[in-house]
Motif scaffolding. Structure first.
Motif, PDB file in Angstrom:
ATOM      1  N   LEU A  32       0.843  -1.123   0.059  1.00  0.00           N
ATOM      2  CA  LEU A  32      -0.040  -0.017   0.049  1.00  0.00           C
ATOM      3  C   LEU A  32       0.818   1.425   0.119  1.00  0.00           C
ATOM      4  O   LEU A  32       0.561   2.133  -0.396  1.00  0.00           O
ATOM      5  N   GLY A  33       2.110   1.113   0.606  1.00  0.00           N
ATOM      6  CA  GLY A  33       2.751   2.400   0.701  1.00  0.00           C
ATOM      7  C   GLY A  33       4.126   2.096   1.394  1.00  0.00           C
ATOM      8  O   GLY A  33       4.338   1.092   1.656  1.00  0.00           O
ATOM      9  N   HIS A  34       5.060   2.931   1.428  1.00  0.00           N
ATOM     10  CA  HIS A  34       6.452   2.966   2.029  1.00  0.00           C
ATOM     11  C   HIS A  34       6.736   4.340   2.634  1.00  0.00           C
ATOM     12  O   HIS A  34       6.512   5.147   2.116  1.00  0.00           O
ATOM     13  N   GLY A  35       7.949   4.360   3.308  1.00  0.00           N
ATOM     14  CA  GLY A  35       8.467   5.340   3.777  1.00  0.00           C
ATOM     15  C   GLY A  35       9.479   5.887   2.614  1.00  0.00           C
ATOM     16  O   GLY A  35       9.894   5.201   1.707  1.00  0.00           O
ATOM     17  N   ILE A  36       9.939   7.191   2.825  1.00  0.00           N
ATOM     18  CA  ILE A  36      10.897   7.598   2.036  1.00  0.00           C
ATOM     19  C   ILE A  36      11.887   8.677   2.593  1.00  0.00           C
ATOM     20  O   ILE A  36      11.344   9.384   3.519  1.00  0.00           O
ATOM     21  N   GLY A  37      13.103   8.675   2.412  1.00  0.00           N
ATOM     22  CA  GLY A  37      14.086   9.521   3.008  1.00  0.00           C
ATOM     23  C   GLY A  37      15.363   9.416   2.261  1.00  0.00           C
ATOM     24  O   GLY A  37      15.438   9.963   1.092  1.00  0.00           O
ATOM     25  N   LEU A  38      16.356   8.979   3.083  1.00  0.00           N
ATOM     26  CA  LEU A  38      17.663   8.752   2.130  1.00  0.00           C
ATOM     27  C   LEU A  38      17.592   7.689   1.418  1.00  0.00           C
ATOM     28  O   LEU A  38      18.384   7.757   0.607  1.00  0.00           O
ATOM     29  N   ASP A  39      17.065   6.928   1.504  1.00  0.00           N
ATOM     30  CA  ASP A  39      16.755   5.635   0.445  1.00  0.00           C
ATOM     31  C   ASP A  39      15.482   5.647  -0.192  1.00  0.00           C
ATOM     32  O   ASP A  39      14.497   6.349   0.515  1.00  0.00           O
ATOM     33  N   GLY A  40      15.207   5.457  -1.450  1.00  0.00           N
ATOM     34  CA  GLY A  40      14.236   5.659  -2.182  1.00  0.00           C
ATOM     35  C   GLY A  40      12.940   4.926  -1.776  1.00  0.00           C
ATOM     36  O   GLY A  40      11.908   5.281  -1.792  1.00  0.00           O
TER      37      GLY A  40
END
Length: 103
Positions: A81-89
């Protein structure tokens, strides 16, 4: 048309996917769009702080899609459904079955 893109700014990633239709959408496409929109709404309807929150919202979205005739389970909805994002895609949190960490 499916557009998937992103960029990097000061080491942080972005990730965005959009779908567009030229002209009037066929009835089946419009129906599926509404099913997906309703399923995505599970993210805001589930309370934070619940054990297994991330898996719970994914289960809720899968139920909407399965109840609409596009199931069972991972037959048509093969992605998370979704994912986090930050320093990695793509990084934690992952909104998918099997994720045990709370919000």
């Amino acid at each position: 048309m499916l557009i998937d893109g992103g960029c990097t700014v000061d080491g942080y990633q972005s990730d965005v996917t959009r779908t567009g239709i030229f002209g009037k959408a066929p009835e089946k496409v419009a129906r599926v769009y509404e099913i997906v929109r309703k399923a995505a709404g599970c993210r805001s309807r589930c309370g934070r702080g619940l054990d297994g929150y991330r898996a719970t919202v994914d289960d809720g979205a899968r139920k909407v899609i399965t109840d609409a005739g596009y199931g069972p389970d991972y037959k048509y909805f093969t992605h998370r459904l979704g994912h986090g994002i930050g320093l990695d895609g793509h990084e934690h949190p992952y909104l998918v079955r099997g994720s045990k960490d709370g919000a």
